[in-house]
Design a protein around this motif. Structure first.
Motif, PDB file in Angstrom:
ATOM      1  N   ASN A  28      -6.469   9.711 -15.848  1.00 12.52           N
ATOM      2  CA  ASN A  28      -7.652   8.354 -15.907  1.00 12.52           C
ATOM      3  C   ASN A  28      -7.492   7.316 -16.505  1.00 12.52           C
ATOM      4  O   ASN A  28      -7.590   6.134 -17.118  1.00 12.52           O
ATOM      5  CB  ASN A  28      -8.835   9.005 -17.379  1.00 12.52           C
ATOM      6  N   LYS A  29      -5.980   6.936 -15.374  1.00 10.46           N
ATOM      7  CA  LYS A  29      -5.552   5.984 -15.704  1.00 10.46           C
ATOM      8  C   LYS A  29      -5.155   4.899 -14.498  1.00 10.46           C
ATOM      9  O   LYS A  29      -5.291   5.966 -13.350  1.00 10.46           O
ATOM     10  CB  LYS A  29      -4.465   5.801 -16.553  1.00 10.46           C
ATOM     11  N   LYS A  30      -5.141   3.861 -14.006  1.00  6.03           N
ATOM     12  CA  LYS A  30      -4.099   3.172 -12.895  1.00  6.03           C
ATOM     13  C   LYS A  30      -3.213   3.527 -12.583  1.00  6.03           C
ATOM     14  O   LYS A  30      -2.366   3.826 -13.880  1.00  6.03           O
ATOM     15  CB  LYS A  30      -4.457   1.849 -12.943  1.00  6.03           C
ATOM     16  N   VAL A  31      -2.739   4.176 -11.674  1.00  3.94           N
ATOM     17  CA  VAL A  31      -1.433   4.753 -10.793  1.00  3.94           C
ATOM     18  C   VAL A  31      -0.950   3.455 -10.689  1.00  3.94           C
ATOM     19  O   VAL A  31      -1.254   2.805  -9.470  1.00  3.94           O
ATOM     20  CB  VAL A  31      -1.368   5.439 -10.618  1.00  3.94           C
ATOM     21  N   ILE A  32       0.455   3.584 -10.511  1.00  6.66           N
ATOM     22  CA  ILE A  32       1.848   2.857  -9.788  1.00  6.66           C
ATOM     23  C   ILE A  32       2.914   3.589  -9.638  1.00  6.66           C
ATOM     24  O   ILE A  32       3.725   4.637 -10.081  1.00  6.66           O
ATOM     25  CB  ILE A  32       2.576   2.069 -10.649  1.00  6.66           C
ATOM     26  N   THR A  45       0.953   6.093  -1.874  1.00  7.35           N
ATOM     27  CA  THR A  45      -0.201   5.223  -1.995  1.00  7.35           C
ATOM     28  C   THR A  45      -1.536   5.827  -1.417  1.00  7.35           C
ATOM     29  O   THR A  45      -2.849   5.513  -1.166  1.00  7.35           O
ATOM     30  CB  THR A  45       0.205   4.059  -1.740  1.00  7.35           C
ATOM     31  N   SER A  46      -1.303   5.615   0.110  1.00 10.29           N
ATOM     32  CA  SER A  46      -1.653   5.939   1.057  1.00 10.29           C
ATOM     33  C   SER A  46      -3.474   7.539   0.933  1.00 10.29           C
ATOM     34  O   SER A  46      -4.201   7.216   0.984  1.00 10.29           O
ATOM     35  CB  SER A  46      -1.592   5.585   2.325  1.00 10.29           C
ATOM     36  N   PHE A  47      -2.008   8.618   0.501  1.00 10.58           N
ATOM     37  CA  PHE A  47      -2.613   9.421   0.716  1.00 10.58           C
ATOM     38  C   PHE A  47      -3.538   9.456  -0.973  1.00 10.58           C
ATOM     39  O   PHE A  47      -5.025   9.716  -0.738  1.00 10.58           O
ATOM     40  CB  PHE A  47      -1.559  10.701   0.135  1.00 10.58           C
ATOM     41  N   LEU A  48      -3.278   9.276  -2.116  1.00 11.91           N
ATOM     42  CA  LEU A  48      -3.916   9.346  -3.505  1.00 11.91           C
ATOM     43  C   LEU A  48      -5.233   8.513  -3.626  1.00 11.91           C
ATOM     44  O   LEU A  48      -5.717   8.180  -4.376  1.00 11.91           O
ATOM     45  CB  LEU A  48      -3.266   8.819  -4.459  1.00 11.91           C
ATOM     46  N   SER A  49      -4.459   7.120  -2.147  1.00  8.79           N
ATOM     47  CA  SER A  49      -6.248   6.415  -2.475  1.00  8.79           C
ATOM     48  C   SER A  49      -7.113   6.524  -1.705  1.00  8.79           C
ATOM     49  O   SER A  49      -8.486   6.492  -1.713  1.00  8.79           O
ATOM     50  CB  SER A  49      -5.675   4.988  -1.860  1.00  8.79           C
ATOM     51  N   GLN A  50      -6.984   7.969  -0.796  1.00  5.36           N
ATOM     52  CA  GLN A  50      -8.187   8.337  -0.310  1.00  5.36           C
ATOM     53  C   GLN A  50      -8.878   9.397  -1.027  1.00  5.36           C
ATOM     54  O   GLN A  50      -9.720   9.924  -0.336  1.00  5.36           O
ATOM     55  CB  GLN A  50      -8.040   8.953   1.603  1.00  5.36           C
ATOM     56  N   LYS A  51      -8.004   9.848  -1.689  1.00  2.00           N
ATOM     57  CA  LYS A  51      -8.032  11.048  -2.414  1.00  2.00           C
ATOM     58  C   LYS A  51      -9.095  10.380  -4.205  1.00  2.00           C
ATOM     59  O   LYS A  51     -10.164  10.738  -4.982  1.00  2.00           O
ATOM     60  CB  LYS A  51      -7.173  11.912  -2.982  1.00  2.00           C
ATOM     61  N   ASP A  54      -7.439   5.068  -8.209  1.00  2.00           N
ATOM     62  CA  ASP A  54      -7.144   3.731  -8.241  1.00  2.00           C
ATOM     63  C   ASP A  54      -5.463   4.058  -8.188  1.00  2.00           C
ATOM     64  O   ASP A  54      -4.661   3.876  -9.681  1.00  2.00           O
ATOM     65  CB  ASP A  54      -8.127   3.023  -9.742  1.00  2.00           C
ATOM     66  N   ILE A  55      -4.666   3.250  -7.257  1.00  2.00           N
ATOM     67  CA  ILE A  55      -3.345   3.065  -7.135  1.00  2.00           C
ATOM     68  C   ILE A  55      -2.577   2.002  -6.278  1.00  2.00           C
ATOM     69  O   ILE A  55      -3.549   1.613  -5.604  1.00  2.00           O
ATOM     70  CB  ILE A  55      -2.909   3.782  -6.404  1.00  2.00           C
ATOM     71  N   ILE A  56      -1.541   1.587  -6.671  1.00  2.00           N
ATOM     72  CA  ILE A  56      -1.088   0.463  -6.362  1.00  2.00           C
ATOM     73  C   ILE A  56       0.483   1.272  -5.789  1.00  2.00           C
ATOM     74  O   ILE A  56       1.064   1.749  -6.450  1.00  2.00           O
ATOM     75  CB  ILE A  56      -1.120  -0.634  -6.507  1.00  2.00           C
ATOM     76  N   ASN A  57       0.903   0.462  -4.806  1.00  2.00           N
ATOM     77  CA  ASN A  57       2.437   0.640  -4.300  1.00  2.00           C
ATOM     78  C   ASN A  57       2.886  -0.257  -5.199  1.00  2.00           C
ATOM     79  O   ASN A  57       2.858  -1.207  -5.097  1.00  2.00           O
ATOM     80  CB  ASN A  57       2.606   0.486  -2.812  1.00  2.00           C
ATOM     81  N   GLY A  58       3.752  -0.407  -6.140  1.00  2.00           N
ATOM     82  CA  GLY A  58       4.846  -0.573  -6.588  1.00  2.00           C
ATOM     83  C   GLY A  58       6.096  -0.867  -5.872  1.00  2.00           C
ATOM     84  O   GLY A  58       7.353  -1.316  -6.111  1.00  2.00           O
ATOM     85  N   GLY A  59       6.448  -0.259  -5.092  1.00  2.00           N
ATOM     86  CA  GLY A  59       7.456  -0.792  -4.749  1.00  2.00           C
ATOM     87  C   GLY A  59       8.634   0.314  -5.160  1.00  2.00           C
ATOM     88  O   GLY A  59       8.992   1.651  -5.453  1.00  2.00           O
ATOM     89  N   PRO A  60       9.679   0.070  -4.974  1.00  2.00           N
ATOM     90  CA  PRO A  60      11.431   0.616  -5.964  1.00  2.00           C
ATOM     91  C   PRO A  60      10.990   0.468  -7.577  1.00  2.00           C
ATOM     92  O   PRO A  60      10.487  -1.102  -7.554  1.00  2.00           O
ATOM     93  CB  PRO A  60      12.725  -0.469  -5.389  1.00  2.00           C
ATOM     94  N   TRP A  61      11.466   1.441  -8.176  1.00  2.00           N
ATOM     95  CA  TRP A  61      11.256   1.242  -9.595  1.00  2.00           C
ATOM     96  C   TRP A  61      11.795   0.249 -10.312  1.00  2.00           C
ATOM     97  O   TRP A  61      11.397  -0.524 -11.388  1.00  2.00           O
ATOM     98  CB  TRP A  61      11.610   2.475  -9.966  1.00  2.00           C
ATOM     99  N   GLN A  62      12.858  -0.187  -9.522  1.00  2.00           N
ATOM    100  CA  GLN A  62      13.466  -1.930 -10.627  1.00  2.00           C
ATOM    101  C   GLN A  62      11.768  -2.732 -10.090  1.00  2.00           C
ATOM    102  O   GLN A  62      12.285  -4.140 -11.039  1.00  2.00           O
ATOM    103  CB  GLN A  62      14.348  -2.519  -9.659  1.00  2.00           C
TER     104      GLN A  62
END
Length: 69
Positions: A28-32, A45-51, A54-62
């Motif tokens: 129950n949190k926004k996902v990065i 991100t693509s898969f989970l947003s279809q499900k 609430d997710i964004i692609n943060g790219g590289p963890w750095q």
């Protein structure tokens, strides 16, 4: 994940995400989504947003680590 990650993050391997959808929704949190290069996090991100997650692609963890400091 062993070579670096943001403190408090969870390691969910890309190919296991389809079996973890309910668990991720239950957070129950926004996902990065992050990874080493940003490619796998983009797929996640693509898969989970279809499900409906609430997710964004943060790219590289750095990139995300810089924002957390």
């Amino acid at each position: 994940f062993q070579s670096g990650h943001v403190e408090g993050s969870k390691n969910i391997v890309l190919n296991t995400i389809p079996t973890k959808v309910a668990q991720i929704k239950a957070m129950n949190k926004k996902v990065i989504a992050v990874c080493r290069s940003g490619a796998r996090s983009g797929q996640a991100t693509s898969f989970l947003s279809q499900k409906g997650i609430d997710i964004i692609n943060g790219g590289p963890w750095q990139n995300v680590a810089k924002l957390m400091n």
